[in-house]
Design an enzyme around this catalytic site. Structure first.
Site, short mmCIF file in Angstrom:
data_model
loop_
_atom_site.label_atom_id
_atom_site.label_comp_id
_atom_site.label_asym_id
_atom_site.label_seq_id
_atom_site.Cartn_x
_atom_site.Cartn_y
_atom_site.Cartn_z
N ASN A 1 -4.29 48.84 31.64
CA ASN A 1 -4.44 47.42 31.91
C ASN A 1 -3.09 46.81 32.27
O ASN A 1 -2.18 46.77 31.45
CB ASN A 1 -5.00 46.69 30.68
CG ASN A 1 -5.01 45.19 30.86
OD1 ASN A 1 -5.49 44.68 31.86
ND2 ASN A 1 -4.46 44.46 29.88
N GLU A 2 -2.96 46.40 33.54
CA GLU A 2 -1.80 45.68 34.05
C GLU A 2 -0.47 46.42 33.84
O GLU A 2 0.47 45.89 33.22
CB GLU A 2 -1.73 44.27 33.43
CG GLU A 2 -2.97 43.44 33.76
CD GLU A 2 -2.90 42.01 33.26
OE1 GLU A 2 -3.59 41.15 33.83
OE2 GLU A 2 -2.15 41.76 32.29
N GLU B 1 -9.64 40.63 37.56
CA GLU B 1 -9.39 39.55 36.60
C GLU B 1 -9.06 38.28 37.36
O GLU B 1 -8.15 38.28 38.20
CB GLU B 1 -8.23 39.86 35.63
CG GLU B 1 -8.53 40.84 34.53
CD GLU B 1 -7.43 40.89 33.48
OE1 GLU B 1 -6.75 39.84 33.28
OE2 GLU B 1 -7.24 41.95 32.87
N TRP C 1 -12.30 36.65 33.94
CA TRP C 1 -11.78 36.79 32.59
C TRP C 1 -12.05 35.48 31.86
O TRP C 1 -11.53 34.46 32.26
CB TRP C 1 -10.28 37.07 32.63
CG TRP C 1 -9.67 37.31 31.28
CD1 TRP C 1 -9.20 36.36 30.42
CD2 TRP C 1 -9.48 38.56 30.63
NE1 TRP C 1 -8.72 36.94 29.27
CE2 TRP C 1 -8.88 38.30 29.38
CE3 TRP C 1 -9.75 39.88 30.98
CZ2 TRP C 1 -8.56 39.31 28.48
CZ3 TRP C 1 -9.42 40.89 30.09
CH2 TRP C 1 -8.83 40.60 28.86
#
Length: 459
Positions: free
Chosen positions: A257-258, A375, A417
């Site tokens: 994630n990211e 997102e 999100w």
């Protein structure tokens, strides 16, 4: 770790309850190896064989069959969600030779809540909502590392069976409703452990690591993470009897994630890590797609595109990272309220409009792969926030996605999100949408799902 007698009784009781409900017609309840050396590098770091996986009932599966649907999903979508693995063909997603589009949302907490049978109603309600909306995809975590609440991986290679059963439950229940899942394998941030926890585990074993970004280059942190990848991918679901790597309900694996490597803004560290880890996933699981988890920041491969960044770079490169052959599709995130703070609402909306347009163009021209806006959101903590402002922002994002789909472009969907269930008020971050309490936002999401669904032929 195995299942004790109490857990076995609980599992048997749960299965009986589901069977009785069905009989009664009830509702179904985010190194350094070149691309040519990726396979060899992955083999060199292959972890030792796994032991202690929980026993699962034997069960066959037909990947060509559509997953069972909840009655609440009866909204005209039947026949449009073919079962089976999602693949890519150029810049399109395909299922069974037909185009597939992927609107939905993030609900990172599903495994956490499902790990406690008393909280599973939140998971069931959210999945039912997804089916009623016509959502096709949810993104959620397949990690919770360290000694926090309800961890998945307590220590390197030591897993909490209750939490793994929670993930089993999420996958099984999503399958019943015809909803696909993106499963993210580790966090860049320290929430739920993340790379920081892996670095600490390496330090505990005598590796001197100066900072958390050593996660990407240290041989031990690489090995520990690869062990986790293998453990998750080869897990056999206790509710379905199907190994995760053979489960069509899983849309794709997300590497992180990211991810960010701000200690190496050249992008080389991230390029090497993605090359290694994406190839390793593919060496275990040839069925599923892999994506990186990128936010979409541009890097050195096309310096002129950095003008679309919010004034800085983070060590990732949207173009070169997504050109890696073992990466199947691209993602972007966007939070203009955080990235360009102090700007007006209008300027933030315009940033997002340009952010999406540039990435849609590059996905089509530079690497010919699908793109998901995985997102996006509008925070209630933003200056001048109103529900109407959030709704307008969602419409703008959805209109851009719809335009790409209509024109045959690469952008195949968006995941806002984030969804929270009632009773999770303490979990909010300002971006949460409680669908039951947000009728106008929910209506916009449902309309977008229906519009996009119109491009998916019936089977």
């Amino acid at each position: 770790m195995g299942i004790n007698n109490a857990r076995r009784l609980t599992l048997i009781a749960s299965c009986l309850a589901v069977l009785l409900a069905l009989a009664a017609g009830a509702r179904l309840p985010s190194i350094h190896a070149g691309a040519g050396d990726a396979a060899a590098a992955a083999a060199a770091f292959a972890p030792s064989p796994l032991e202690g996986l929980a026993p699962a009932p034997s069960a066959g599966h037909d990947e060509a069959a559509a997953p069972a649907r909840a009655p609440g999903a009866a909204n005209g979508l039947e026949g449009r969600r073919a079962g089976g693995f999602v693949r890519t063909s150029g810049a399109r997603f395909m299922v069974g030779g037909r185009p597939f589009y992927s609107n939905g949302f993030n609900a990172y907490w599903l495994m956490y809540m499902a790990s406690n049978p008393g909280d599973r109603s939140k998971v069931l309600d959210t999945l039912d909502q997804a089916a009623r909306l016509g959502a096709t995809l949810i993104r959620t975590w397949a990690f919770n590392d360290g000694g926090g609440s309800r961890p998945l991986q307590i220590a390197p290679g030591v897993y909490n069976e209750d939490t793994f059963l929670g993930l089993d439950f999420v996958i099984a229940e999503a399958k019943k409703r015809g909803v696909y899942l993106i499963l993210s394998l580790v966090n860049n941030w320290s929430d739920f452990g993340g790379k920081k926890q892996y670095v600490q585990w390496a330090r505990d074993q005598g590796h001197y690591l100066g900072w958390d970004e050593d996660f990407f280059t240290d041989s031990l942190t690489q090995r520990l993470y690869m062990n986790h990848i293998k453990r998750v991918l080869t897990r056999v679901n206790n509710f379905t009897g199907v190994a995760y790597k053979d489960e069509p309900t899983i849309f794709a694996w997300e590497l992180m994630n990211e991810p960010r490597v701000q200690s190496d803004l050249s992008g080389k560290t991230m390029q090497d890590w993605v090359t290694l880890m994406s190839a390793y996933v593919k060496s275990i699981d040839a069925n599923h797609m892999v994506e990186i988890g990128l936010e979409g920041f541009y890097g050195e491969s096309m310096p002129d595109r950095k003008k679309f960044n919010p004034g800085y770079t983070i060590g990732t490169d949207f173009i070169s990272n997504n050109r890696i052959p073992s990466v199947d599709f691209a993602t972007i995130h966007s939070y203009p309220d955080q990235w360009v703070p102090g700007s007006s609402n209008e300027a933030q909306v315009e940033f997002m409009r340009k952010w999406m347009a540039s990435h849609i163009e590059d996905a089509a021209k530079e690497f010919q792969k699908p793109l998901i806006v995985s997102e996006f959101g509008w925070s209630a903590q933003s200056n001048g926030y109103t529900v109407a402002t959030r709704d307008d922002y969602f419409r703008m994002v959805y209109d851009s996605i719809y335009a790409s789909v209509k024109e045959g472009g690469p952008c195949a969907g968006g995941l806002f999100w984030q969804v929270m269930a009632p009773g999770m008020e303490g979990w909010g971050d300002g971006y949460e949408v409680v669908l039951e309490r947000c009728p106008t936002t929910t209506a916009i999401i449902s309309q977008e799902c229906a519009k996009i669904d119109g491009f998916m032929p019936r089977v």
